[in-house]
Design an enzyme around this catalytic site. Structure first.
Site, PDB file in Angstrom:
ATOM      1  N   ASP A  30       0.832  -1.214   0.000  1.00 34.14           N
ATOM      2  CA  ASP A  30       0.000   0.000   0.000  1.00 34.14           C
ATOM      3  C   ASP A  30       0.866   1.262   0.000  1.00 34.14           C
ATOM      4  O   ASP A  30       1.987   1.259   0.493  1.00 34.14           O
ATOM      5  CB  ASP A  30      -0.916  -0.025   1.236  1.00 34.14           C
ATOM      6  CG  ASP A  30      -2.088   0.935   1.087  1.00 34.14           C
ATOM      7  OD1 ASP A  30      -2.401   1.344  -0.044  1.00 34.14           O
ATOM      8  OD2 ASP A  30      -2.691   1.274   2.131  1.00 34.14           O
ATOM      9  N   GLY A  33       0.263   5.564  -4.289  1.00 35.24           N
ATOM     10  CA  GLY A  33      -0.290   6.874  -4.652  1.00 35.24           C
ATOM     11  C   GLY A  33       0.275   7.965  -3.762  1.00 35.24           C
ATOM     12  O   GLY A  33       0.695   9.034  -4.246  1.00 35.24           O
ATOM     13  N   ARG A  43       0.092   9.590  -9.661  1.00 33.02           N
ATOM     14  CA  ARG A  43      -0.040   8.336  -8.909  1.00 33.02           C
ATOM     15  C   ARG A  43       0.559   7.148  -9.675  1.00 33.02           C
ATOM     16  O   ARG A  43       1.117   6.225  -9.081  1.00 33.02           O
ATOM     17  CB  ARG A  43      -1.518   8.056  -8.601  1.00 33.02           C
ATOM     18  CG  ARG A  43      -2.124   8.975  -7.557  1.00 33.02           C
ATOM     19  CD  ARG A  43      -3.630   8.667  -7.387  1.00 33.02           C
ATOM     20  NE  ARG A  43      -3.848   7.269  -7.017  1.00 33.02           N
ATOM     21  CZ  ARG A  43      -3.794   6.808  -5.765  1.00 33.02           C
ATOM     22  NH1 ARG A  43      -3.568   7.632  -4.768  1.00 33.02           N
ATOM     23  NH2 ARG A  43      -3.994   5.540  -5.513  1.00 33.02           N
ATOM     24  N   HIS A  47       2.950   3.633  -8.807  1.00 28.70           N
ATOM     25  CA  HIS A  47       2.732   2.217  -9.147  1.00 28.70           C
ATOM     26  C   HIS A  47       3.959   1.651  -9.881  1.00 28.70           C
ATOM     27  O   HIS A  47       4.361   0.519  -9.657  1.00 28.70           O
ATOM     28  CB  HIS A  47       1.485   2.055 -10.013  1.00 28.70           C
ATOM     29  CG  HIS A  47       0.216   2.434  -9.295  1.00 28.70           C
ATOM     30  ND1 HIS A  47      -0.087   1.981  -8.030  1.00 28.70           N
ATOM     31  CD2 HIS A  47      -0.828   3.242  -9.653  1.00 28.70           C
ATOM     32  CE1 HIS A  47      -1.255   2.484  -7.647  1.00 28.70           C
ATOM     33  NE2 HIS A  47      -1.721   3.255  -8.609  1.00 28.70           N
ATOM     34  N   SER A  75      -7.228  -5.347  -5.814  1.00 29.79           N
ATOM     35  CA  SER A  75      -8.359  -5.916  -5.082  1.00 29.79           C
ATOM     36  C   SER A  75      -9.634  -5.813  -5.913  1.00 29.79           C
ATOM     37  O   SER A  75      -9.715  -4.994  -6.841  1.00 29.79           O
ATOM     38  CB  SER A  75      -8.546  -5.192  -3.745  1.00 29.79           C
ATOM     39  OG  SER A  75      -9.179  -3.943  -3.941  1.00 29.79           O
ATOM     40  N   GLU A  77     -12.114  -4.466  -5.037  1.00 26.05           N
ATOM     41  CA  GLU A  77     -12.663  -3.123  -4.788  1.00 26.05           C
ATOM     42  C   GLU A  77     -11.909  -2.045  -5.572  1.00 26.05           C
ATOM     43  O   GLU A  77     -12.386  -0.916  -5.709  1.00 26.05           O
ATOM     44  CB  GLU A  77     -12.598  -2.793  -3.289  1.00 26.05           C
ATOM     45  CG  GLU A  77     -13.624  -3.544  -2.437  1.00 26.05           C
ATOM     46  CD  GLU A  77     -13.314  -5.024  -2.263  1.00 26.05           C
ATOM     47  OE1 GLU A  77     -12.124  -5.401  -2.211  1.00 26.05           O
ATOM     48  OE2 GLU A  77     -14.273  -5.824  -2.209  1.00 26.05           O
ATOM     49  N   LEU A 141      10.743 -20.605  -4.751  1.00 21.72           N
ATOM     50  CA  LEU A 141       9.772 -19.716  -4.108  1.00 21.72           C
ATOM     51  C   LEU A 141       8.399 -19.827  -4.778  1.00 21.72           C
ATOM     52  O   LEU A 141       8.287 -19.847  -5.999  1.00 21.72           O
ATOM     53  CB  LEU A 141      10.283 -18.272  -4.241  1.00 21.72           C
ATOM     54  CG  LEU A 141       9.336 -17.173  -3.748  1.00 21.72           C
ATOM     55  CD1 LEU A 141       9.243 -17.166  -2.230  1.00 21.72           C
ATOM     56  CD2 LEU A 141       9.791 -15.799  -4.259  1.00 21.72           C
ATOM     57  N   ARG A 204      -5.457  -2.144   8.421  1.00 20.56           N
ATOM     58  CA  ARG A 204      -6.653  -2.945   8.103  1.00 20.56           C
ATOM     59  C   ARG A 204      -6.286  -3.982   7.057  1.00 20.56           C
ATOM     60  O   ARG A 204      -5.247  -3.876   6.389  1.00 20.56           O
ATOM     61  CB  ARG A 204      -7.786  -2.045   7.601  1.00 20.56           C
ATOM     62  CG  ARG A 204      -7.408  -1.142   6.443  1.00 20.56           C
ATOM     63  CD  ARG A 204      -8.598  -0.324   5.935  1.00 20.56           C
ATOM     64  NE  ARG A 204      -8.164   0.666   4.984  1.00 20.56           N
ATOM     65  CZ  ARG A 204      -7.984   1.969   5.244  1.00 20.56           C
ATOM     66  NH1 ARG A 204      -8.248   2.435   6.448  1.00 20.56           N
ATOM     67  NH2 ARG A 204      -7.571   2.802   4.308  1.00 20.56           N
ATOM     68  N   SER A 206      -8.417  -4.815   4.446  1.00 20.93           N
ATOM     69  CA  SER A 206      -8.981  -4.471   3.132  1.00 20.93           C
ATOM     70  C   SER A 206      -9.362  -5.717   2.323  1.00 20.93           C
ATOM     71  O   SER A 206      -9.003  -5.847   1.139  1.00 20.93           O
ATOM     72  CB  SER A 206      -8.007  -3.590   2.337  1.00 20.93           C
ATOM     73  OG  SER A 206      -7.707  -2.409   3.045  1.00 20.93           O
ATOM     74  N   GLU A 217       0.450 -13.274  12.095  1.00 17.51           N
ATOM     75  CA  GLU A 217       1.008 -12.116  12.803  1.00 17.51           C
ATOM     76  C   GLU A 217       0.937 -10.925  11.854  1.00 17.51           C
ATOM     77  O   GLU A 217       1.161 -11.082  10.649  1.00 17.51           O
ATOM     78  CB  GLU A 217       2.478 -12.377  13.183  1.00 17.51           C
ATOM     79  CG  GLU A 217       2.676 -13.527  14.138  1.00 17.51           C
ATOM     80  CD  GLU A 217       2.122 -13.249  15.528  1.00 17.51           C
ATOM     81  OE1 GLU A 217       2.150 -12.085  15.959  1.00 17.51           O
ATOM     82  OE2 GLU A 217       1.655 -14.213  16.176  1.00 17.51           O
TER      83      GLU A 217
HETATM   84  C1  IPE Z   1      -5.450  -2.748  -0.607  1.00 16.05           C
HETATM   85  O1  IPE Z   1      -5.091  -1.415  -0.700  1.00 16.05           O
HETATM   86  C2  IPE Z   1      -5.364  -3.404  -1.957  1.00 16.05           C
HETATM   87  C3  IPE Z   1      -4.030  -3.550  -2.515  1.00 16.05           C
HETATM   88  C4  IPE Z   1      -2.899  -3.247  -1.919  1.00 16.05           C
HETATM   89  C5  IPE Z   1      -3.982  -4.097  -3.842  1.00 16.05           C
HETATM   90  P1  IPE Z   1      -6.179  -0.265  -0.897  1.00 16.05           P
HETATM   91  O2  IPE Z   1      -5.427   1.002  -0.972  1.00 16.05           O
HETATM   92  O3  IPE Z   1      -7.067  -0.584  -2.049  1.00 16.05           O
HETATM   93  O4  IPE Z   1      -7.032  -0.373   0.430  1.00 16.05           O
HETATM   94  P2  IPE Z   1      -7.961   0.680   1.165  1.00 16.05           P
HETATM   95  O5  IPE Z   1      -8.863   1.258   0.126  1.00 16.05           O
HETATM   96  O6  IPE Z   1      -7.061   1.735   1.753  1.00 16.05           O
HETATM   97  O7  IPE Z   1      -8.665  -0.100   2.230  1.00 16.05           O
HETATM   98  C1  IPE Z   2      -1.310   0.311  -3.482  1.00 13.64           C
HETATM   99  O1  IPE Z   2      -1.122   1.683  -3.460  1.00 13.64           O
HETATM  100  C2  IPE Z   2      -1.494  -0.226  -4.889  1.00 13.64           C
HETATM  101  C3  IPE Z   2      -2.868  -0.642  -5.193  1.00 13.64           C
HETATM  102  C4  IPE Z   2      -3.879  -0.609  -4.388  1.00 13.64           C
HETATM  103  C5  IPE Z   2      -3.096  -1.145  -6.530  1.00 13.64           C
HETATM  104  P1  IPE Z   2      -2.330   2.682  -3.494  1.00 13.64           P
HETATM  105  O2  IPE Z   2      -2.652   2.999  -4.931  1.00 13.64           O
HETATM  106  O3  IPE Z   2      -3.477   2.183  -2.696  1.00 13.64           O
HETATM  107  O4  IPE Z   2      -1.697   3.962  -2.825  1.00 13.64           O
HETATM  108  P2  IPE Z   2      -2.405   4.929  -1.768  1.00 13.64           P
HETATM  109  O5  IPE Z   2      -2.901   4.079  -0.645  1.00 13.64           O
HETATM  110  O6  IPE Z   2      -3.503   5.624  -2.510  1.00 13.64           O
HETATM  111  O7  IPE Z   2      -1.321   5.844  -1.355  1.00 13.64           O
HETATM  112 MG    MG Z   3      -4.029   2.378  -0.747  1.00 16.67          MG
END
Ligand code: IPE
Ligand code: IPE
Ligand code: MG
Length: 255
Positions: A30, A33, A43, A47, A75, A77, A141, A204, A206, A217
């Site tokens: 995570d 962005g 953003r 990535h 995800s 979502e 792996l 969390r 997610s 853990e």
């Molecule tokens: C969880 O991150 C999904 C991935 C890392 C692929 P999100 O950024 O989508 O999660 P939320 O929205 O903060 O819960």
């Molecule tokens: C995780 O980074 C990558 C994916 C969820 C695909 P984010 O894109 O969620 O980055 P933030 O949480 O917005 O910083």
């Molecule tokens: Mg995120």
């Protein structure tokens, strides 16, 4: 699996007698962005850099002898993000598989994809299938890629599969075991994650590995995923090695 000094030299000797390396480490990658925004970049650049962090993580996991890593890459979502970001992420996955597959195969990595394949573009679905097929017999792996993954949807798919077995008379409701449920999930046959690492400060899950995380853990760090490196990975592993896993029982020292 005991941590011996040559297997995992970063673990201090005092800890290594009781410490165990996790068999399975899962990553919620995570903060891509936020990493980019903090630098005034789009953003998508986050990535792109996140993919470099992933490559480092895979290499390091292989080097120190972790058996399984699972990475949360998209995800169920995440479809709710702007279309431009979603299509960038799809393109990034495609490039990752196209560019890295032969190297991963040469490194004896076995790739497995978890998540729903039903609403994926056919091009992506076939690339994922190709990655699994090519590396199926590898013994190094295990790289589990959670793509278009949501744990509730996974549990629903497993429930439907078990219900079908009941309907066809192959299984009685009272005979369904926890092992049957584990086996029916996308992760069937894999050990549950010992350690789940989430970067970027959110605490969390997610919708990640809800069933499998029953006794995992958790390790949360403030670094954004593109900054995650070998030192950060080692710090998480050392922290894991210092924990006492009790599974509802008592501390070994209390017995
Ligand atoms: C969880 O991150 C999904 C991935 C890392 C692929 P999100 O950024 O989508 O999660 P939320 O929205 O903060 O819960
Ligand atoms: C995780 O980074 C990558 C994916 C969820 C695909 P984010 O894109 O969620 O980055 P933030 O949480 O917005 O910083
Ligand atoms: Mg995120």
């Amino acid at each position: 699996m005991s941590v011996s000094p040559d297997r995992h030299p970063q673990v201090p000797a005092a800890e290594s007698s009781s410490a165990k390396l996790p068999r399975h480490v899962a990553f919620i990658m995570d903060g891509n962005g936020r990493w980019a925004t903090a630098r005034g970049l789009p953003r998508t650049e986050g990535h792109r850099q996140g993919l470099e962090a992933l490559r480092r993580t895979i290499r390091h996991a292989g080097k120190i002898g972790i058996e399984v890593i699972t990475i949360y890459s998209f995800s169920s979502e995440n479809w709710s993000r702007p279309e431009t970001e979603v299509s960038f992420l799809m393109g990034l996955l495609r490039r990752f598989v196209q560019r890295d597959l032969s190297e991963l195969h040469e490194a004896n990595t076995r790739i497995r994809i978890i998540g729903s394949r039903s609403d994926l573009e056919p091009g992506i679905a076939s690339l994922l299938q190709e990655a699994e097929d090519l590396t199926r017999n590898n013994t190094g792996l295990n790289l589990v890629v959670a793509f278009n993954y949501g744990a509730r949807a996974e549990i629903l798919r497993a429930t439907r599969a078990l219900a079908q077995k009941v309907l066809s008379g192959d299984l009685k409701p009272d005979d369904i075991t926890e092992a049957d449920i584990s086996e029916a999930l996308d992760t069937g046959g894999l050990p549950d994650p010992d350690l789940i690492i989430r970067t970027s400060g959110e605490m969390r899950l997610s919708n990640f590995l809800l069933w499998q995380a029953a006794y995992s853990e958790f390790y949360f760090c403030e670094q954004h995923w593109p900054d995650f490196d070998e030192a950060a990975f080692e710090k998480a592993l050392n922290n894991f090695c210092s924990r006492e896993r009790r599974y509802g029982g008592l501390d070994a020292k209390a017995l």
